[in-house]
Enzyme design. Structure first.
Site, mmCIF file in Angstrom:
data_model
loop_
_atom_site.group_PDB
_atom_site.id
_atom_site.type_symbol
_atom_site.label_atom_id
_atom_site.label_comp_id
_atom_site.label_asym_id
_atom_site.label_seq_id
_atom_site.Cartn_x
_atom_site.Cartn_y
_atom_site.Cartn_z
ATOM 1 N N TYR A 164 -46.110 -37.258 91.742
ATOM 2 C CA TYR A 164 -45.184 -36.282 91.142
ATOM 3 C C TYR A 164 -44.738 -35.233 92.174
ATOM 4 C CZ TYR A 164 -43.926 -32.622 87.696
ATOM 5 O OH TYR A 164 -43.295 -31.641 86.967
ATOM 6 N N LYS A 168 -41.003 -34.460 93.521
ATOM 7 C CA LYS A 168 -40.404 -33.148 93.274
ATOM 8 C C LYS A 168 -39.941 -32.487 94.574
ATOM 9 C CE LYS A 168 -40.467 -32.633 88.856
ATOM 10 N NZ LYS A 168 -39.188 -32.939 88.177
HETATM 11 P P1 NAD Z 1 -40.800 -33.081 78.671
HETATM 12 O O1 NAD Z 1 -41.670 -34.285 78.740
HETATM 13 O O2 NAD Z 1 -40.735 -32.341 77.387
HETATM 14 O O3 NAD Z 1 -39.312 -33.432 79.094
HETATM 15 C C1 NAD Z 1 -38.944 -34.510 79.894
HETATM 16 C C2 NAD Z 1 -37.911 -35.309 79.135
HETATM 17 O O4 NAD Z 1 -37.393 -36.326 80.000
HETATM 18 C C3 NAD Z 1 -38.492 -36.013 77.901
HETATM 19 O O5 NAD Z 1 -37.780 -35.609 76.751
HETATM 20 C C4 NAD Z 1 -38.321 -37.482 78.220
HETATM 21 O O6 NAD Z 1 -38.058 -38.283 77.084
HETATM 22 C C5 NAD Z 1 -37.167 -37.476 79.204
HETATM 23 N N1 NAD Z 1 -37.146 -38.666 80.069
HETATM 24 C C6 NAD Z 1 -38.186 -39.205 80.730
HETATM 25 N N2 NAD Z 1 -37.802 -40.279 81.431
HETATM 26 C C7 NAD Z 1 -36.472 -40.423 81.203
HETATM 27 C C8 NAD Z 1 -35.507 -41.357 81.658
HETATM 28 N N3 NAD Z 1 -35.845 -42.353 82.481
HETATM 29 N N4 NAD Z 1 -34.227 -41.209 81.251
HETATM 30 C C9 NAD Z 1 -33.882 -40.200 80.416
HETATM 31 N N5 NAD Z 1 -34.766 -39.293 79.946
HETATM 32 C C10 NAD Z 1 -36.046 -39.409 80.336
HETATM 33 O O7 NAD Z 1 -41.313 -32.119 79.830
HETATM 34 P P2 NAD Z 1 -40.711 -30.730 80.386
HETATM 35 O O8 NAD Z 1 -41.878 -29.885 80.715
HETATM 36 O O9 NAD Z 1 -39.644 -30.194 79.505
HETATM 37 O O10 NAD Z 1 -40.103 -31.203 81.781
HETATM 38 C C11 NAD Z 1 -38.748 -31.065 82.152
HETATM 39 C C12 NAD Z 1 -38.654 -31.138 83.674
HETATM 40 O O11 NAD Z 1 -39.276 -29.980 84.247
HETATM 41 C C13 NAD Z 1 -39.378 -32.343 84.264
HETATM 42 O O12 NAD Z 1 -38.655 -32.841 85.358
HETATM 43 C C14 NAD Z 1 -40.678 -31.759 84.746
HETATM 44 O O13 NAD Z 1 -41.255 -32.511 85.777
HETATM 45 C C15 NAD Z 1 -40.226 -30.387 85.210
HETATM 46 N N6 NAD Z 1 -41.306 -29.413 85.288
HETATM 47 C C16 NAD Z 1 -41.883 -28.905 84.165
HETATM 48 C C17 NAD Z 1 -42.878 -27.948 84.302
HETATM 49 C C18 NAD Z 1 -43.482 -27.305 83.104
HETATM 50 O O14 NAD Z 1 -44.245 -26.312 83.284
HETATM 51 N N7 NAD Z 1 -43.230 -27.752 81.887
HETATM 52 C C19 NAD Z 1 -43.335 -27.552 85.560
HETATM 53 C C20 NAD Z 1 -42.729 -28.084 86.687
HETATM 54 C C21 NAD Z 1 -41.705 -29.010 86.539
#
Ligand code: NAD
Length: 287
Positions: A164, A168
């Site tokens: 990951y 990223k």
């Molecule tokens: P989340 O799992 O709620 O959201 C990710 C979404 O992406 C999901 O709804 C999933 O169905 C969708 N998805 C996955 N694979 C897919 C594909 N191949 N095609 C289309 N859609 C797809 O998680 P989140 O926390 O809302 O994450 C959103 C972004 O932020 C991600 O990239 C995550 O890595 C990044 N992020 C989140 C955090 C955090 O604290 N939540 C921290 C760092 C980075």
């Protein structure tokens, strides 16, 4: 009214978590939003239409404009179909938020090629596919906004997230070059490293911390990066729980050797090479 009014913005992975908040805010501010979500589980397995559909319904109920899209952005065809959906529904695409993501955590000793590849495919390859499909429209109209979801796990490392973190930070490398190549066409490319309570973090961080990290805190920052007002590019911003700050690479003056140094000569200068006092923002020496 500028901001994001009437801008056509594609949000990948917008069926829940952070992407949903981005889509809701952008639509509230007058953007025409394509809500993409494959609708699968956190590890990338499965698919479905209800996640994207629910967010679109929420937006429409609030008087906004949005369409759902269920394509898998990890594939070239899925990303092409997603951008086509924006163009078919709203005439063009002005911005892409590449937010879709999955998790396949495990220590590096146990990191299988499958878990490595699945994560690269959604995060890094997905970013490539979706932005590449939108790029001709950005260039043609001399306007484009890109925001990729980076992570502090990539910027600083995190146990169990080698796959990951690599993906990223790869996205940060991507926006650094997109910022350079997009500059003359008014295409800005930035990264958000969010901190938020979502299904992705629900069992990773303690509840007391997650309670202070509603995803809504991140949406305004991403909205700004999408807006006409924003002029910054190649910027990495961390946002969560009300705190928003920039992370940047710095370089020091280092040491200079007039002849190829021996190992001992490098060792003798190591403090000079690594001491960051007086460091300044870094730049590509070949650029
Ligand atoms: P989340 O799992 O709620 O959201 C990710 C979404 O992406 C999901 O709804 C999933 O169905 C969708 N998805 C996955 N694979 C897919 C594909 N191949 N095609 C289309 N859609 C797809 O998680 P989140 O926390 O809302 O994450 C959103 C972004 O932020 C991600 O990239 C995550 O890595 C990044 N992020 C989140 C955090 C955090 O604290 N939540 C921290 C760092 C980075």
């Amino acid at each position: 009214m500028p901001g994001v009014t009437d801008r056509v913005i594609v949000v990948t992975g917008a069926g829940g978590g952070l992407g949903r908040e981005y889509a809701l805010l952008l639509a509230k501010e007058g953007a025409q939003v394509v809500v993409n979500d494959l609708g699968g589980a956190r590890d990338g397995s499965g698919s479905g239409t209800s996640m994207a559909d629910t967010v679109v319904q929420e937006i429409r109920d609030a008087g906004g404009t949005a369409v759902a899209n269920y394509d898998n952005i990890a594939t070239e065809q899925g990303a092409a179909d997603l951008i086509k959906s924006a163009v078919d529904n709203f005439g063009t695409v002005h911005g892409v938020i590449h937010n879709a993501g999955i998790l396949r955590d495990g220590s590096f000793a146990k990191m299988t090629a499958d878990n490595w590849e699945s994560v690269q495919k959604v995060h890094l390859w997905g970013g490539y596919h979706v932005i590449r499909a939108a790029w001709p429209y950005f260039r043609e109209q001399n306007h484009g906004r890109v925001v990729v979801a980076a992570s502090t796990s990539g910027l600083f490392g995190n146990f169990g997230q080698a796959n990951y973190g690599a993906a990223k930070l790869g996205l940060v490398g991507l926006i650094n070059t997109l910022a350079i190549e997009g500059a003359r066409n008014n295409i800005l490319a930035n990264a958000i490293a969010p901190l938020a309570a979502t299904r992705m973090t629900e069992d990773i961080a303690p509840k007391e911390m997650l309670d202070k990290l509603p995803p809504a805190h991140v949406a305004g920052v991403v909205g700004y990066l999408m807006s006409d007002e924003c002029t910054d590019t190649a910027t990495v911003v961390v946002a969560g729980g009300g705190r928003v700050y920039r992370v940047q690479q710095f370089q020091n003056k280092g040491a200079v050797f007039t002849t190829p140094p021996s190992i001992d000569e490098v060792a003798a200068q190591w403090n000079q090479i690594t001491d960051m006092s007086g460091a300044e923002p870094g730049a590509n020496p070949l650029g």
